[in-house]
Design a protein around this motif. Sequence first.
Motif, short mmCIF file in Angstrom:
data_model
loop_
_atom_site.label_atom_id
_atom_site.label_comp_id
_atom_site.label_asym_id
_atom_site.label_seq_id
_atom_site.Cartn_x
_atom_site.Cartn_y
_atom_site.Cartn_z
N VAL A 197 -4.91 23.64 -25.77
CA VAL A 197 -6.00 24.19 -26.56
C VAL A 197 -7.15 23.19 -26.64
O VAL A 197 -8.33 23.55 -26.45
CB VAL A 197 -5.51 24.58 -27.97
CG1 VAL A 197 -6.69 24.95 -28.87
CG2 VAL A 197 -4.53 25.75 -27.89
N VAL A 198 -6.83 21.93 -26.92
CA VAL A 198 -7.88 20.90 -27.00
C VAL A 198 -8.58 20.76 -25.65
O VAL A 198 -9.81 20.69 -25.59
CB VAL A 198 -7.28 19.56 -27.45
CG1 VAL A 198 -8.34 18.45 -27.36
CG2 VAL A 198 -6.75 19.66 -28.87
N MET A 199 -7.83 20.73 -24.56
CA MET A 199 -8.45 20.64 -23.23
C MET A 199 -9.43 21.79 -23.00
O MET A 199 -10.54 21.59 -22.50
CB MET A 199 -7.37 20.68 -22.14
CG MET A 199 -6.46 19.49 -22.09
SD MET A 199 -5.17 19.76 -20.83
CE MET A 199 -3.91 18.61 -21.40
N SER A 200 -9.02 22.99 -23.37
CA SER A 200 -9.88 24.16 -23.18
C SER A 200 -11.14 24.05 -24.03
O SER A 200 -12.25 24.32 -23.55
CB SER A 200 -9.10 25.43 -23.53
OG SER A 200 -9.93 26.57 -23.48
N GLU A 201 -10.98 23.65 -25.29
CA GLU A 201 -12.13 23.59 -26.19
C GLU A 201 -13.09 22.46 -25.82
O GLU A 201 -14.29 22.53 -26.11
CB GLU A 201 -11.64 23.44 -27.62
CG GLU A 201 -10.92 24.71 -28.12
CD GLU A 201 -10.36 24.57 -29.52
OE1 GLU A 201 -10.30 23.42 -30.03
OE2 GLU A 201 -9.96 25.60 -30.10
N LEU A 202 -12.56 21.41 -25.16
CA LEU A 202 -13.43 20.31 -24.70
C LEU A 202 -13.95 20.56 -23.29
O LEU A 202 -14.58 19.68 -22.70
CB LEU A 202 -12.65 19.00 -24.75
CG LEU A 202 -12.26 18.49 -26.14
CD1 LEU A 202 -11.50 17.17 -26.04
CD2 LEU A 202 -13.47 18.34 -27.04
N LEU A 203 -13.66 21.75 -22.74
CA LEU A 203 -14.13 22.15 -21.41
C LEU A 203 -13.62 21.22 -20.31
O LEU A 203 -14.31 20.98 -19.31
CB LEU A 203 -15.66 22.22 -21.38
CG LEU A 203 -16.31 23.15 -22.41
CD1 LEU A 203 -17.82 23.14 -22.26
CD2 LEU A 203 -15.76 24.56 -22.28
N LEU A 204 -12.40 20.71 -20.50
CA LEU A 204 -11.77 19.91 -19.45
C LEU A 204 -11.20 20.82 -18.37
O LEU A 204 -10.86 21.98 -18.65
CB LEU A 204 -10.65 19.06 -20.05
CG LEU A 204 -11.11 17.95 -21.01
CD1 LEU A 204 -9.92 17.41 -21.77
CD2 LEU A 204 -11.81 16.84 -20.24
N PRO A 205 -11.06 20.33 -17.13
CA PRO A 205 -10.46 21.17 -16.08
C PRO A 205 -9.06 21.60 -16.49
O PRO A 205 -8.28 20.81 -17.03
CB PRO A 205 -10.43 20.23 -14.87
CG PRO A 205 -11.47 19.19 -15.14
CD PRO A 205 -11.50 19.01 -16.63
N ALA A 206 -8.72 22.85 -16.23
CA ALA A 206 -7.41 23.36 -16.59
C ALA A 206 -6.35 22.79 -15.64
O ALA A 206 -6.51 22.87 -14.42
CB ALA A 206 -7.40 24.88 -16.53
N PRO A 207 -5.28 22.21 -16.16
CA PRO A 207 -4.23 21.67 -15.29
C PRO A 207 -3.21 22.72 -14.91
O PRO A 207 -3.09 23.77 -15.55
CB PRO A 207 -3.58 20.62 -16.20
CG PRO A 207 -3.70 21.22 -17.58
CD PRO A 207 -5.02 21.97 -17.59
N ASP A 208 -2.46 22.45 -13.85
CA ASP A 208 -1.24 23.19 -13.57
C ASP A 208 -0.16 22.64 -14.50
O ASP A 208 -0.26 21.50 -14.99
CB ASP A 208 -0.84 23.03 -12.11
CG ASP A 208 0.25 23.99 -11.69
OD1 ASP A 208 0.47 24.99 -12.40
OD2 ASP A 208 0.90 23.74 -10.66
N LEU A 209 0.89 23.42 -14.74
CA LEU A 209 1.91 23.01 -15.72
C LEU A 209 3.28 22.91 -15.07
O LEU A 209 3.63 23.69 -14.19
CB LEU A 209 1.97 24.02 -16.87
CG LEU A 209 0.67 24.33 -17.60
CD1 LEU A 209 0.92 25.34 -18.71
CD2 LEU A 209 0.03 23.07 -18.17
N GLN A 210 4.05 21.93 -15.57
CA GLN A 210 5.47 21.77 -15.22
C GLN A 210 5.70 21.79 -13.70
O GLN A 210 6.45 22.58 -13.17
CB GLN A 210 6.31 22.84 -15.92
CG GLN A 210 6.23 22.79 -17.43
CD GLN A 210 6.61 21.44 -18.00
OE1 GLN A 210 7.44 20.73 -17.45
NE2 GLN A 210 6.00 21.07 -19.13
N ARG A 211 5.02 20.88 -13.02
CA ARG A 211 5.17 20.73 -11.56
C ARG A 211 6.35 19.80 -11.26
O ARG A 211 6.53 18.79 -11.95
CB ARG A 211 3.88 20.15 -10.97
CG ARG A 211 3.92 19.87 -9.48
CD ARG A 211 3.60 21.08 -8.66
NE ARG A 211 2.26 21.56 -8.97
CZ ARG A 211 1.13 21.02 -8.46
NH1 ARG A 211 1.18 20.00 -7.62
NH2 ARG A 211 -0.05 21.52 -8.78
N THR A 212 7.12 20.11 -10.25
CA THR A 212 8.22 19.26 -9.83
C THR A 212 7.82 18.47 -8.58
O THR A 212 7.36 19.04 -7.59
CB THR A 212 9.49 20.08 -9.54
OG1 THR A 212 9.90 20.75 -10.73
CG2 THR A 212 10.62 19.18 -9.07
#
Length: 298
Positions: A197-212
């Motif tokens: 949520v903080v990343m989105s509100e600060l307009l940071l690039p969206a990451p991929d999640l839980q990568r192996t």
Amino acid sequence: MELPGHIRLRRQLVAEGFSDAEVAGLTTGGALERVRRGAYAPPLQRTPEEAHLDLITASLALQETDAVVSHVSAAVVHGLPVDRRLLGVVHLSRPGVPRSDHRGPVWRHWTPDLRRTEVAGTPVTPLADTVLAVARTVPFADAVAVVDAGLRRGVAREELMGALADGVRHRGNATARRAVRFGDGRSESAGESHSRVVMSELLLPAPDLQRTFHYRGEAIRADFVWDEARVIGEFDGHVKYGRLLRPGQSVADVIADERAREEKLRRLKWWLVRWTWRDVMERDSLGWLIRQALTYHD
């Protein structure tokens, strides 16, 4: 419902021959602690969630009605993440014309479309209903955390959106709808959800999640991944290392393992940045850490 063995109602103690004065003395002396008026337990070491479960059990036993555990209390029963500051009051619902009232440690709600199930013998609203009830009544980041957990547990996003469409008059639907759209079942903790949520509100690039990742045959999973910058992000909660302990392993051993894990990721040419709840709460701190990693690492 059957009371756990450690919870004793006043009427049980009186039936066993204890006077009210004796019960008060046991409470003052520390042999008992009051769960709520009319219900007692020995002074056990309990988490806030465990203490809330005791409060739920005692309240149901004292209400003697057709009440169903709901809202934040149902979230605790289902094991969903909630703000611990909300756990001083039990939420119970019954079928009826929509209204609510607050008496002592209990919020009572009436709803015409009340559904129920059982979890370990406790009457509770179903998981999807609980997710939406909480998401409608808490701030957006907390709503995302409970939606993420619900999706991770198998609740379908379409089911949640359909229920929101059917319940157009529910207060809080706008926040819940936004949280359901934003939700991602790959987030594995409330800290990861709040971070997103903080990343989105600060307009940071969206990451991929839980990568192996794989290093010499070893699988290593990462919380957040930014491919273009080759950056991995990790949320470190206060209890993370305790949860990682294996039998016979110390916290120092786990920290050493984590450092070795980080070194393996670096050997794969990935840069790793870590943050804590404090960074998430301060927001700009988290933004600075991630921007620095995305912009300046070698």
